[in-house]
Scaffold this motif. Structure first.
Motif, mmCIF file in Angstrom:
data_model
loop_
_atom_site.group_PDB
_atom_site.id
_atom_site.type_symbol
_atom_site.label_atom_id
_atom_site.label_comp_id
_atom_site.label_asym_id
_atom_site.label_seq_id
_atom_site.Cartn_x
_atom_site.Cartn_y
_atom_site.Cartn_z
ATOM 1 N N LEU A 5 -22.571 -3.199 26.792
ATOM 2 C CA LEU A 5 -21.919 -3.815 25.612
ATOM 3 C C LEU A 5 -22.746 -5.072 26.656
ATOM 4 O O LEU A 5 -23.452 -4.979 28.035
ATOM 5 N N LEU A 6 -23.314 -6.692 25.376
ATOM 6 C CA LEU A 6 -24.136 -7.632 25.716
ATOM 7 C C LEU A 6 -23.718 -8.659 25.604
ATOM 8 O O LEU A 6 -23.150 -8.787 24.484
ATOM 9 N N VAL A 35 -21.291 -8.882 21.992
ATOM 10 C CA VAL A 35 -20.231 -10.003 22.574
ATOM 11 C C VAL A 35 -20.274 -11.380 22.808
ATOM 12 O O VAL A 35 -20.488 -11.774 23.403
ATOM 13 N N GLN A 36 -20.352 -11.573 21.428
ATOM 14 C CA GLN A 36 -20.709 -13.843 21.584
ATOM 15 C C GLN A 36 -18.838 -14.051 21.572
ATOM 16 O O GLN A 36 -17.672 -13.685 21.330
ATOM 17 N N ARG A 70 -26.873 -16.112 16.202
ATOM 18 C CA ARG A 70 -26.565 -14.160 15.682
ATOM 19 C C ARG A 70 -27.038 -13.564 14.827
ATOM 20 O O ARG A 70 -27.869 -13.211 14.795
ATOM 21 N N ALA A 71 -27.302 -14.735 13.661
ATOM 22 C CA ALA A 71 -28.199 -14.634 12.185
ATOM 23 C C ALA A 71 -29.633 -14.229 13.375
ATOM 24 O O ALA A 71 -30.881 -13.370 13.030
ATOM 25 N N LEU A 87 -19.731 -8.711 18.271
ATOM 26 C CA LEU A 87 -17.754 -8.879 17.905
ATOM 27 C C LEU A 87 -17.771 -10.409 18.288
ATOM 28 O O LEU A 87 -18.848 -10.676 19.479
ATOM 29 N N GLN A 88 -16.887 -10.710 18.179
ATOM 30 C CA GLN A 88 -16.582 -12.547 18.220
ATOM 31 C C GLN A 88 -15.229 -12.908 18.290
ATOM 32 O O GLN A 88 -14.444 -12.326 17.707
#
Length: 270
Positions: A5-6, A35-36, A70-71, A87-88
């Motif tokens: 999990l980052l 995970v953002q 993210r991009a 995951l957002q």
């Protein structure tokens, strides 16, 4: 370490977190879950009548930054040949990471910073996540060398439940290390001395070297850090000590000192 999990957030620790996650994923054939989390609590205010509102302009700017981040990271991941997903979420960062970590093997976070720029610094969630997550945490310094899983590993041992949890979680990683050093800084008799930990590791095919080190004048945390430097350890396995009261994290002195000054990744579990 099959599920990594980052935590993704645009800060000075992001580059080190990403590189570390990639190194770990390649070494263990693992999957990275990015995970953002939009930390809405920082952008929500209250009015005199008890209502709540979001600072819309600030929040819109943050969304734009998150989209760009993210991009950028997805483009990097697509070229690295590792398995990953994204995951957002909106909400409390620590609580969301704790929730998402229930089926993770490890959570990659940044070591708390001590600078003067709270915007650029990593969100200080390591204490909360380390003490409440069911998964261990890797706390990564902002400036870290590439992870050498085949290098020496160091385990800080004091016979506690926390140290035992961290040791058990770390076994898959320790099996990849060239050497495992069990370091005990004590002269006291313990119910579970380092020899008990060595016997446990031996059943997993590991032959750790036991070191008993006297605490120096600067305390246990400084002694562990110095010993890790002497060993040339790639990372340090340790228990995360502390307790919570109304969500205020109060860490034990050794954990707090190492989190503030460690120059190598810390693998921690409570």
């Amino acid at each position: 370490m099959k599920t990594i999990l980052l935590h993704v957030h645009d800060d000075i620790g992001q580059a080190a977190r990403l590189e570390f996650a990639l190194d770990l994923a390649r070494a263990t054939s693992g999957h990275i879950s990015c995970v953002q989390i939009t930390p809405l609590e920082y952008f929500v205010g209250t009015d005199p009548f008890g209502g709540m509102y979001a600072v819309k302009e600030v929040l819109a700017n943050l969304r734009e930054q998150e989209t760009a981040e993210r991009a950028r990271i997805e483009a990097r991941l697509a070229s690295e040949g590792v398995s990953w997903d994204w995951l957002q979420f909106d909400g409390n960062v620590a609580q969301t990471l704790i929730s998402q970590a229930r089926l993770a093997d490890v959570v990659i976070l940044s070591q708390p910073a001590r600078g003067d720029d709270p915007v650029a610094e990593p969100i200080p969630v390591v204490p909360d996540v380390a003490l409440h997550s069911r998964a261990p945490v890797f706390s990564i310094p902002a400036q870290v060398k590439p992870l050498d899983v085949a290098g020496p590993a160091m385990v800080a041992w004091n016979g506690s439940y926390e140290a035992a949890h961290a040791l058990r979680f770390a076994v898959p990683l320790l099996k990849l290390a060239s050497d495992v050093h069990l370091v005990e800084i004590t002269q006291e008799t313990r119910d579970f001395p380092s020899t008990a930990a060595a016997s446990y590791l031996a059943r997993h095919g590991l032959e750790p070297e036991i070191r008993t080190v006297a605490p120096g004048d600067k305390g246990v945390g400084a002694t562990l850090a110095r010993t890790a430097d002497e060993i040339g350890a790639s990372y340090l396995v340790m228990g995360a000590y502390g307790h919570s009261r109304l969500r205020e994290m109060i860490l034990g002195g050794v954990t707090r000192d190492l989190l503030g000054d460690a120059r190598i990744p810390l693998f921690m579990s409570h």
